[in-house]
Design a protein around this motif. Structure first.
Motif, PDB file in Angstrom:
ATOM      1  N   GLN A   3       4.829  -0.044  -4.822  1.00  0.00           N
ATOM      2  CA  GLN A   3       3.432   0.176  -5.166  1.00  0.00           C
ATOM      3  C   GLN A   3       2.981   1.463  -4.499  1.00  0.00           C
ATOM      4  OE1 GLN A   3       0.929  -3.006  -3.914  1.00  0.00           O
ATOM      5  NE2 GLN A   3      -0.571  -2.611  -5.490  1.00  0.00           N
ATOM      6  N   GLN A   4       2.497   2.404  -5.304  1.00  0.00           N
ATOM      7  CA  GLN A   4       2.077   3.683  -4.745  1.00  0.00           C
ATOM      8  C   GLN A   4       0.630   3.585  -4.288  1.00  0.00           C
ATOM      9  OE1 GLN A   4       2.659   6.915  -7.400  1.00  0.00           O
ATOM     10  NE2 GLN A   4       2.162   8.478  -5.894  1.00  0.00           N
ATOM     11  N   ARG A   5       0.389   4.084  -3.114  1.00  0.00           N
ATOM     12  CA  ARG A   5      -0.954   4.037  -2.544  1.00  0.00           C
ATOM     13  C   ARG A   5      -1.824   5.128  -3.168  1.00  0.00           C
ATOM     14  NH1 ARG A   5      -2.535   4.194   3.822  1.00  0.00           N
ATOM     15  NH2 ARG A   5      -4.759   4.250   3.430  1.00  0.00           N
ATOM     16  N   GLU A   6      -3.044   4.767  -3.481  1.00  0.00           N
ATOM     17  CA  GLU A   6      -3.994   5.712  -4.073  1.00  0.00           C
ATOM     18  C   GLU A   6      -4.491   6.672  -2.984  1.00  0.00           C
ATOM     19  OE1 GLU A   6      -7.857   5.372  -6.991  1.00  0.00           O
ATOM     20  OE2 GLU A   6      -7.560   3.808  -5.509  1.00  0.00           O
TER      21      GLU A   6
END
Length: 65
Positions: A3-6
């Motif tokens: 999951q890529q962090r915003e």
């Protein structure tokens, strides 16, 4: 799945757009409510004038007979 962090700026832009959208929705809802009140007031005026017109016609007919 990773999951890529915003990013901070992406987050702030997204929040700003969401708030703008909600703000516009609230303004539109308020405008619609005010317009509905005005429509109701106009409908009541039409009814009152219609009733008065009917009463005046009835009164004129009584005096003409």
């Amino acid at each position: 799945m990773s999951q890529q962090r915003e990013g901070y700026y992406d987050y702030m832009l997204r929040r700003s757009r969401e708030e703008d959208s909600r703000g516009r929705s609230a303004i539109l809802e308020h405008t619609i409510q005010e317009m509905q009140k005005e429509i109701h007031a106009l409908q009541m005026s039409v009814k009152r004038l219609s009733d008065e017109n009917y009463r005046l016609k009835e009164n004129a007919n009584i005096h003409n007979n």
